[in-house]
Design a protein around this motif. Structure first.
Motif, mmCIF file in Angstrom:
data_model
loop_
_atom_site.group_PDB
_atom_site.id
_atom_site.type_symbol
_atom_site.label_atom_id
_atom_site.label_comp_id
_atom_site.label_asym_id
_atom_site.label_seq_id
_atom_site.Cartn_x
_atom_site.Cartn_y
_atom_site.Cartn_z
ATOM 1 N N GLY A 58 0.852 -1.118 -0.259
ATOM 2 C CA GLY A 58 -0.117 0.201 0.050
ATOM 3 C C GLY A 58 0.763 1.160 -0.047
ATOM 4 N N LEU A 59 1.949 1.210 0.519
ATOM 5 C CA LEU A 59 2.660 2.318 0.810
ATOM 6 C C LEU A 59 3.782 2.548 -0.389
ATOM 7 C CD1 LEU A 59 3.785 2.077 4.753
ATOM 8 C CD2 LEU A 59 2.046 3.835 3.669
ATOM 9 N N LEU A 60 4.136 1.469 -0.990
ATOM 10 C CA LEU A 60 5.422 1.706 -2.098
ATOM 11 C C LEU A 60 4.904 0.842 -3.268
ATOM 12 C CD1 LEU A 60 8.428 0.777 0.185
ATOM 13 C CD2 LEU A 60 7.586 2.859 -0.420
ATOM 14 N N GLY A 61 3.498 0.358 -3.601
ATOM 15 C CA GLY A 61 3.188 -0.199 -4.645
ATOM 16 C C GLY A 61 3.167 0.686 -5.768
ATOM 17 N N GLY A 62 2.883 1.891 -5.531
ATOM 18 C CA GLY A 62 2.967 2.923 -6.906
ATOM 19 C C GLY A 62 4.338 3.056 -7.569
ATOM 20 N N LEU A 63 5.247 2.443 -6.699
ATOM 21 C CA LEU A 63 6.742 2.402 -7.630
ATOM 22 C C LEU A 63 6.942 1.067 -8.546
ATOM 23 C CD1 LEU A 63 8.812 3.324 -4.324
ATOM 24 C CD2 LEU A 63 7.808 4.869 -6.134
ATOM 25 N N SER A 64 5.871 0.141 -8.445
ATOM 26 C CA SER A 64 6.204 -0.866 -9.049
ATOM 27 C C SER A 64 5.427 -1.127 -10.418
ATOM 28 C CB SER A 64 5.792 -2.248 -8.323
ATOM 29 O OG SER A 64 4.504 -2.131 -8.167
#
Length: 493
Positions: A58-64
């Motif tokens: 949820g916190l870092l998934g946007g980086l993938s």
């Protein structure tokens, strides 16, 4: 240890702040905006995820998103599918190093969660180091500390910002490239060549950087003809040119040879998890155990050329279709910026450009003193590099990648806006410096520290000149819009 330079300290502080803000915003946008169902590479998750893994996602998934999935997949499973070889191994290897540092957390976090943490931490580090390297390079080349300072601050607000944060190789490539350029300006050719070679192992366009080494060697050759044996110097030049080409080509050649051994030579069968085999069947991905691909029979069997042609349809003018007009508009600002920079420089130094920056005469030092900043004679080779990348990217690549392609490869994208700001923004004169009141014991009293002039211009937006508004508007719009769209699988690639 770096000297205690206040301008470098401010660049470092601002870069760290921008990285932190970037990570927070991508998490926010990823949480409030539903993901678009894009036709992108999306391999199945082989391991179950716990509560902590869901929090990390949820916190870092946007980086993938988008191509980041390829890098994460390669770091976890290796080069399994043929099209994975479009992505060079430098960044996945860096992620594996980050994974090793997170080994104590393996019992708490899944493999993917460790990879996402590695992406966030390593790319934040590489971006900060790239900003500092760009500042140091600017001081060496521009001979104008103010423009070098402004350019480094602009890099922190780069239009390619989201790609410097997400699981892409741009941040590492920018750091290695700017560092290599700085070492070459210091006369450390061997270190520079090594860093350029490492950059080539990260992105294929690192091969173009051989031009910096060749130009430096040719310049040294012409300047030594008057006092040294010409024939001996010529053979020395040929040897150094060959060595430079071989050094920078080696990572590329080694990667192509590895692909050849996987797909074109017999070898032991590789154990592949069933869900990944099924994905290959469903999507038509080629794996090493399948039929021999056609590129194996080429006279020069380069998998990279084959993938760009077949999988990505990359080629001369192939992207020039009516339906791609929005993507051309997306790339237009950076193309205009580099074109404007080229026109300004060429009209200022026509003779220097005609002689390819190799001519040295008694007026050379006078020229450098009378034209500090972006118009310095030393900028010539950097401008040629930027023009080549623009022409190649605009004619042969998916044109929407021009922003990140140029933003992570050439300092001209930041030097020229810095020159325009200093040349055409009167407000900067009142924002440049203030007396330094030391807050820590490391700095001597009375020393001056540059204000963050870019933030000063933003605070005084209404009184800024039109050129300043256009530049900062472009940088900030792409900085923010990229986070908003890319992190939700919307078309920003």
């Amino acid at each position: 240890m770096w000297p205690l330079d206040p301008s470098r300290k401010e660049v470092l502080r601002f870069a760290i702040s921008c990285r932190g803000l970037t990570l927070m915003l991508q998490a926010f946008f990823n949480a409030i905006i539903p993901d678009h169902h894009a036709e992108a590479f999306s391999p199945p998750r082989l391991a179950s995820s716990g509560c902590v893994d869901q929090l990390v996602e949820g916190l870092l998934g946007g980086l993938s998103r988008w191509d980041a999935e390829h890098f994460l997949f390669i770091a976890e499973h290796g080069y399994l599918y043929e099209h994975n070889f479009a992505f060079f191994p430098g960044f996945p290897l860096a992620l594996l190093v980050g994974m090793e540092l997170l080994r104590p957390l393996r019992g708490l976090l899944s493999h993917r969660s460790c990879l996402l943490i590695s992406v966030a931490s390593l790319n934040s580090l590489f971006s900060v180091l790239a900003a500092v390297a760009l500042h140091d390079l600017g001081c060496l080349v521009l001979h104008c500390p103010r423009q070098a300072f402004y350019a480094a601050l602009l890099f922190c607000l780069s239009p390619a910002n989201v790609f410097l944060a997400a699981g892409y190789s741009e941040a590492l490539f920018a750091f290695l490239t700017f560092s290599a350029m700085g070492q070459l300006e210091r006369g450390r050719g061997w270190i520079s060549g090594l860093l350029f070679a490492l950059a080539t192992g990260v992105r294929s366009n690192g091969l173009v950087s051989v031009g910096f080494l060749l130009h430096s060697q040719c310049r040294g050759f012409f300047s030594s003809l008057v006092v040294l044996n010409p024939l001996r110097q010529f053979f020395k030049l040929v040897a150094s040119v060959c060595l430079s080409v071989l050094t920078l080509s080696f990572p590329f050649a080694l990667f192509q040879y590895y692909a050849y051994t996987q797909f074109c030579l017999p070898g032991p069968a590789r154990s592949i998890p069933e869900p990944l085999v099924q994905l290959a069947v469903d999507k038509g991905y080629r794996i090493a155990e399948g039929n021999e691909p056609p590129w194996c029979s080429w006279d020069l069997p380069l998998i990279y050329s084959y993938i760009q042609d077949v999988y990505w349809n990359v080629g001369f003018l192939r992207y020039y279709e009516l339906k791609q007009v929005p993507n051309f508009l997306l790339a237009a600002p950076v193309a205009i910026l580099v074109s404007w920079a080229t026109w300004t420089y060429v009209t200022t130094h026509p003779w220097l450009c005609l002689t390819l920056g190799l001519r040295r005469n008694k007026n050379s030092k006078t020229l450098e003193k009378s034209n500090p900043g972006f118009l310095s004679p030393q900028v010539f080779v950097y401008l040629v590099h930027a023009i080549f990348l623009l022409l190649f990217g605009g004619l042969c690549m998916h044109v929407q990648v021009l922003t990140r392609f140029l933003g992570s490869s050439t300092p001209v994208v930041y030097w020229f806006p810095a020159y325009l700001l200093e040349d055409q923004e009167p407000l900067l004169r009142s924002l440049e410096t203030v007396p330094w009141k030391p807050l820590v014991e490391d700095f001597p009293s009375g020393q001056k520290v540059p204000r963050n002039s870019i933030m000063g211009l933003l605070y005084n937006w209404k009184t800024c000149s039109p050129v300043t508004r256009y530049i900062l508007g472009y940088f900030l719009t792409y900085w923010l819009l990229g986070l908003l769209l890319h992190c939700n699988f919307l078309p920003w690639t």
